[in-house]
Scaffold this motif. Structure first.
Motif, PDB file in Angstrom:
ATOM      1  N   GLY A 216      15.158   1.730   0.019  1.00 18.04           N
ATOM      2  CA  GLY A 216      13.845   1.126   0.188  1.00 18.04           C
ATOM      3  C   GLY A 216      13.347   1.364   1.596  1.00 18.04           C
ATOM      4  N   PRO A 217      12.025   1.371   1.790  1.00 22.83           N
ATOM      5  CA  PRO A 217      11.470   1.604   3.120  1.00 22.83           C
ATOM      6  C   PRO A 217      11.765   0.454   4.066  1.00 22.83           C
ATOM      7  CG  PRO A 217       9.739   1.000   1.588  1.00 22.83           C
ATOM      8  CD  PRO A 217      10.983   1.168   0.776  1.00 22.83           C
ATOM      9  N   VAL A 218      12.146   0.785   5.282  1.00 25.56           N
ATOM     10  CA  VAL A 218      12.370  -0.218   6.316  1.00 25.56           C
ATOM     11  C   VAL A 218      11.067  -0.491   7.066  1.00 25.56           C
ATOM     12  CG1 VAL A 218      13.697  -0.790   8.382  1.00 25.56           C
ATOM     13  CG2 VAL A 218      14.772   0.517   6.528  1.00 25.56           C
ATOM     14  N   MET A 219      10.298   0.575   7.296  1.00 24.66           N
ATOM     15  CA  MET A 219       8.988   0.463   7.933  1.00 24.66           C
ATOM     16  C   MET A 219       7.947   1.135   7.030  1.00 24.66           C
ATOM     17  SD  MET A 219       9.701   1.103  11.987  1.00 24.66           S
ATOM     18  CE  MET A 219       8.088   0.421  12.417  1.00 24.66           C
ATOM     19  N   VAL A 220       6.687   0.822   7.292  1.00 25.69           N
ATOM     20  CA  VAL A 220       5.655   1.313   6.379  1.00 25.69           C
ATOM     21  C   VAL A 220       5.557   2.838   6.358  1.00 25.69           C
ATOM     22  CG1 VAL A 220       4.266  -0.793   6.343  1.00 25.69           C
ATOM     23  CG2 VAL A 220       3.852   0.919   8.126  1.00 25.69           C
ATOM     24  N   HIS A 221       5.871   3.510   7.472  1.00 24.27           N
ATOM     25  CA  HIS A 221       5.767   4.974   7.449  1.00 24.27           C
ATOM     26  C   HIS A 221       6.886   5.612   6.627  1.00 24.27           C
ATOM     27  CE1 HIS A 221       8.866   4.746  10.543  1.00 24.27           C
ATOM     28  NE2 HIS A 221       8.992   6.063  10.520  1.00 24.27           N
ATOM     29  N   HIS A 222       7.897   4.816   6.238  1.00 24.30           N
ATOM     30  CA  HIS A 222       8.948   5.303   5.340  1.00 24.30           C
ATOM     31  C   HIS A 222       8.490   5.349   3.883  1.00 24.30           C
ATOM     32  CE1 HIS A 222      12.159   3.623   8.333  1.00 24.30           C
ATOM     33  NE2 HIS A 222      11.797   4.851   8.659  1.00 24.30           N
ATOM     34  N   VAL A 223       7.403   4.657   3.555  1.00 25.73           N
ATOM     35  CA  VAL A 223       7.001   4.502   2.153  1.00 25.73           C
ATOM     36  C   VAL A 223       6.783   5.842   1.452  1.00 25.73           C
ATOM     37  CG1 VAL A 223       5.178   3.638   0.626  1.00 25.73           C
ATOM     38  CG2 VAL A 223       6.142   2.143   2.396  1.00 25.73           C
ATOM     39  N   PRO A 224       6.007   6.785   2.012  1.00 28.61           N
ATOM     40  CA  PRO A 224       5.837   8.056   1.301  1.00 28.61           C
ATOM     41  C   PRO A 224       7.159   8.777   1.046  1.00 28.61           C
ATOM     42  CG  PRO A 224       4.162   7.834   2.990  1.00 28.61           C
ATOM     43  CD  PRO A 224       5.154   6.724   3.220  1.00 28.61           C
ATOM     44  N   ARG A 225       8.059   8.755   2.029  1.00 24.65           N
ATOM     45  CA  ARG A 225       9.333   9.436   1.849  1.00 24.65           C
ATOM     46  C   ARG A 225      10.148   8.776   0.734  1.00 24.65           C
ATOM     47  NH1 ARG A 225      13.477   9.207   6.507  1.00 24.65           N
ATOM     48  NH2 ARG A 225      11.535   8.719   7.600  1.00 24.65           N
ATOM     49  N   PHE A 226      10.132   7.444   0.693  1.00 25.63           N
ATOM     50  CA  PHE A 226      10.837   6.736  -0.376  1.00 25.63           C
ATOM     51  C   PHE A 226      10.235   7.086  -1.737  1.00 25.63           C
ATOM     52  CE2 PHE A 226      11.142   3.010  -3.192  1.00 25.63           C
ATOM     53  CZ  PHE A 226      12.520   2.950  -3.337  1.00 25.63           C
ATOM     54  N   LEU A 227       8.913   7.126  -1.823  1.00 26.61           N
ATOM     55  CA  LEU A 227       8.267   7.460  -3.093  1.00 26.61           C
ATOM     56  C   LEU A 227       8.578   8.895  -3.501  1.00 26.61           C
ATOM     57  CD1 LEU A 227       4.778   5.742  -2.675  1.00 26.61           C
ATOM     58  CD2 LEU A 227       6.865   4.836  -3.734  1.00 26.61           C
TER      59      LEU A 227
ATOM     60  N   ALA B  93      10.698  -6.304   1.310  1.00 28.09           N
ATOM     61  CA  ALA B  93       9.739  -6.327   2.410  1.00 28.09           C
ATOM     62  C   ALA B  93      10.051  -5.196   3.366  1.00 28.09           C
ATOM     63  CB  ALA B  93       9.790  -7.668   3.143  1.00 28.09           C
ATOM     64  N   CYS B  94       9.045  -4.829   4.168  1.00 33.19           N
ATOM     65  CA  CYS B  94       9.281  -3.845   5.217  1.00 33.19           C
ATOM     66  C   CYS B  94       8.438  -4.221   6.434  1.00 33.19           C
ATOM     67  CB  CYS B  94       9.001  -2.422   4.736  1.00 33.19           C
ATOM     68  SG  CYS B  94       7.335  -2.108   4.127  1.00 33.19           S
ATOM     69  N   PHE B  95       8.640  -3.496   7.505  1.00 32.47           N
ATOM     70  CA  PHE B  95       7.989  -3.800   8.770  1.00 32.47           C
ATOM     71  C   PHE B  95       6.734  -2.953   8.954  1.00 32.47           C
ATOM     72  CE2 PHE B  95      12.260  -5.253   9.532  1.00 32.47           C
ATOM     73  CZ  PHE B  95      12.106  -6.361  10.349  1.00 32.47           C
ATOM     74  N   ALA B  96       5.665  -3.604   9.390  1.00 39.31           N
ATOM     75  CA  ALA B  96       4.475  -2.891   9.824  1.00 39.31           C
ATOM     76  C   ALA B  96       4.735  -2.246  11.181  1.00 39.31           C
ATOM     77  CB  ALA B  96       3.297  -3.860   9.929  1.00 39.31           C
ATOM     78  N   TRP B  97       3.835  -1.349  11.562  1.00 40.80           N
ATOM     79  CA  TRP B  97       3.902  -0.797  12.914  1.00 40.80           C
ATOM     80  C   TRP B  97       3.192  -1.722  13.889  1.00 40.80           C
ATOM     81  CZ3 TRP B  97       6.310   2.639  15.845  1.00 40.80           C
ATOM     82  CH2 TRP B  97       7.107   3.596  15.216  1.00 40.80           C
TER      83      TRP B  97
ATOM     84  N   ALA C  81      -0.094   5.181   9.572  1.00 43.64           N
ATOM     85  CA  ALA C  81       1.329   5.519   9.466  1.00 43.64           C
ATOM     86  C   ALA C  81       1.788   5.452   8.020  1.00 43.64           C
ATOM     87  CB  ALA C  81       2.148   4.567  10.338  1.00 43.64           C
ATOM     88  N   LEU C  82       1.285   4.468   7.294  1.00 37.15           N
ATOM     89  CA  LEU C  82       1.684   4.264   5.906  1.00 37.15           C
ATOM     90  C   LEU C  82       1.280   5.438   5.020  1.00 37.15           C
ATOM     91  CD1 LEU C  82       2.560   2.580   3.442  1.00 37.15           C
ATOM     92  CD2 LEU C  82       0.538   1.170   3.767  1.00 37.15           C
ATOM     93  N   PHE C  83       0.078   5.943   5.174  1.00 32.67           N
ATOM     94  CA  PHE C  83      -0.364   7.036   4.312  1.00 32.67           C
ATOM     95  C   PHE C  83       0.109   8.413   4.784  1.00 32.67           C
ATOM     96  CE2 PHE C  83      -3.530   4.018   2.561  1.00 32.67           C
ATOM     97  CZ  PHE C  83      -3.303   4.264   1.214  1.00 32.67           C
ATOM     98  N   SER C  84       0.370   8.546   6.067  1.00 31.42           N
ATOM     99  CA  SER C  84       0.773   9.859   6.585  1.00 31.42           C
ATOM    100  C   SER C  84       2.275  10.084   6.528  1.00 31.42           C
ATOM    101  CB  SER C  84       0.306  10.012   8.035  1.00 31.42           C
ATOM    102  OG  SER C  84       1.012   9.121   8.895  1.00 31.42           O
ATOM    103  N   GLY C  85       3.048   8.978   6.535  1.00 28.86           N
ATOM    104  CA  GLY C  85       4.496   9.117   6.644  1.00 28.86           C
ATOM    105  C   GLY C  85       4.942   9.466   8.048  1.00 28.86           C
ATOM    106  N   LEU C  86       4.067   9.286   9.032  1.00 31.17           N
ATOM    107  CA  LEU C  86       4.347   9.667  10.417  1.00 31.17           C
ATOM    108  C   LEU C  86       4.437   8.444  11.328  1.00 31.17           C
ATOM    109  CD1 LEU C  86       1.744  12.577  10.746  1.00 31.17           C
ATOM    110  CD2 LEU C  86       4.199  12.801  10.267  1.00 31.17           C
ATOM    111  N   LYS C  87       5.137   8.599  12.441  1.00 33.53           N
ATOM    112  CA  LYS C  87       5.090   7.604  13.504  1.00 33.53           C
ATOM    113  C   LYS C  87       3.762   7.757  14.246  1.00 33.53           C
ATOM    114  CE  LYS C  87      10.064   8.222  14.073  1.00 33.53           C
ATOM    115  NZ  LYS C  87      11.130   8.734  14.964  1.00 33.53           N
TER     116      LYS C  87
ATOM    117  N   ALA D  11       1.501  -3.411   1.961  1.00 32.02           N
ATOM    118  CA  ALA D  11       0.374  -3.712   2.844  1.00 32.02           C
ATOM    119  C   ALA D  11       0.614  -3.037   4.183  1.00 32.02           C
ATOM    120  CB  ALA D  11       0.228  -5.225   3.032  1.00 32.02           C
ATOM    121  N   ASP D  12      -0.450  -2.890   4.952  1.00 25.75           N
ATOM    122  CA  ASP D  12      -0.313  -2.288   6.276  1.00 25.75           C
ATOM    123  C   ASP D  12       0.057  -3.302   7.341  1.00 25.75           C
ATOM    124  OD1 ASP D  12      -2.766  -3.490   5.890  1.00 25.75           O
ATOM    125  OD2 ASP D  12      -3.923  -1.960   6.944  1.00 25.75           O
ATOM    126  N   HIS D  13      -0.307  -4.548   7.145  1.00 21.86           N
ATOM    127  CA  HIS D  13       0.024  -5.641   8.068  1.00 21.86           C
ATOM    128  C   HIS D  13      -0.291  -6.945   7.363  1.00 21.86           C
ATOM    129  CE1 HIS D  13      -4.266  -6.310   8.704  1.00 21.86           C
ATOM    130  NE2 HIS D  13      -4.399  -4.997   8.896  1.00 21.86           N
TER     131      HIS D  13
END
Length: 324
Positions: free
Chosen positions: A40-51, A95-99, A110-116, A227-229
């Motif tokens: 599972g994603p730890v932070m929101v930018h992990h979401v695309p990679r997890f999907l 749950a995961c952490f927002a940036w 970050a969430l949609f790009s998968g980037l920091k 969510a983003d935050h």
């Protein structure tokens, strides 16, 4: 901090004081971006990679719903409403952490790009690149551009027919959607979290949320929500006194492009603190309002975001499916 300790860390954070949370973030936040995402994603930018990993595991069609500004407590309210309205829906919750800072242009991008954020430094103050970033991520995973969809501004039941037609296109394999309602409710709130809860209840009663979930599930999508935050109740401590305007003016954070400016602003404004956030661009410096304060008119209450409270920093990550 190891990935298997994430749930324990979340429980610890939810029970902590704001000062202890600040200490925890200073000590541990920099470790989060590099944690594994297989479970599972730890932070929101992990979401695309997890999907993407879920697609590799056989979930051929995936829909990501980003409920902009949705705090964990508000997700719980929605879930409880759906349990009554649509008992056939089931939820796998985490749950995961927002940036940080928990601003839309930082964390949602970050969430949609998968980037920091440091990897999209040139656009960190805007959300307009999201469609391109979302499509680019999935094209890097081997999909074609016409197999990827992005939509925002989804909030009413009268939009669902058109949305259903769009996702029915045989080519669509991945859909990313921004549901704006909660963020609009939060920014218009005058009665605090209690007033927001009443409006969310009314929104759920309109049938939009369960109809949206069912629409996607019925079209064969595996549906994920995040969510983003989040958001938090805060009280105005006055607007910062400064000769030079910051780059971004959040209610809970100001950002600056030079060390001199952020240092001068910190010195001139009590009950603020600096935090060097790993993963932000080097020239994107943050000054946060202390405690549950906001950069607003003195003593004015509001529900806001941008800071590091648990309510702002932790967001739901939920898989939605039908239960038999």
């Amino acid at each position: 901090m190891r990935a298997e300790g994430l749930k324990a860390a979340i429980a610890e954070l939810q029970a902590t004081t704001d000062e202890h949370l600040r200490q925890w973030v200073t000590k541990h936040y920099a470790d989060l971006p590099s944690l594994p995402v297989a479970k599972g994603p730890v932070m929101v930018h992990h979401v695309p990679r997890f999907l993407s990993m879920r697609r590799g595991a056989g979930e051929a069609k995936i829909a990501l719903l980003v409920f902009d500004g949705l705090a964990v407590d508000q997700w719980v309210q929605i879930r409880e409403a759906l349990a009554k309205r649509a008992p056939k829906l089931g939820f796998e919750e985490s749950a995961c952490f927002a940036w940080l800072p928990t601003l839309t242009s930082v964390s949602r991008q970050a969430l949609f790009s998968g980037l920091k954020p440091r990897e999209f430094a040139d656009t960190i103050e805007s959300t307009s690149p999201e469609p391109t970033q979302w499509s680019r991520f999935w094209q890097d995973q081997g999909l074609r551009a016409n197999e990827v969809m992005y939509r925002k501004g989804i909030k009413r039941t009268d939009q669902l027919a058109e949305l259903g037609a769009a996702i029915s296109a045989p080519s669509i394999r991945v859909a990313g959607m921004v549901v704006d309602t909660v963020d609009e409710i939060v920014h218009g709130a005058v009665l605090g979290k209690r007033g927001i809860a009443a409006q969310i209840e009314s929104w759920c009663e309109s049938g939009f949320v369960d109809q949206l979930f069912s629409l996607l599930l019925d079209k064969g999508f595996h549906v994920y929500l995040t969510a983003d935050h989040g958001n938090v109740e805060a009280v105005g401590q006055g607007r910062p006194n400064q000769g030079v305007a910051p780059e971004l003016r959040g209610e809970r954070v100001r950002t600056y492009r030079s060390e001199t400016l952020v240092s001068e602003s910190a010195a001139a404004n009590p009950n603020t603190y600096r935090l060097d956030v790993a993963g932000l661009p080097a020239n994107f410096m943050t000054l946060f309002a202390g405690g549950r304060a906001a950069f607003m008119q003195q003593a004015e209450p509001a529900v806001v975001h941008g800071g590091i409270s648990v309510e702002e920093l932790l967001v739901p990550f939920v898989k939605i499916s039908y239960v038999s």
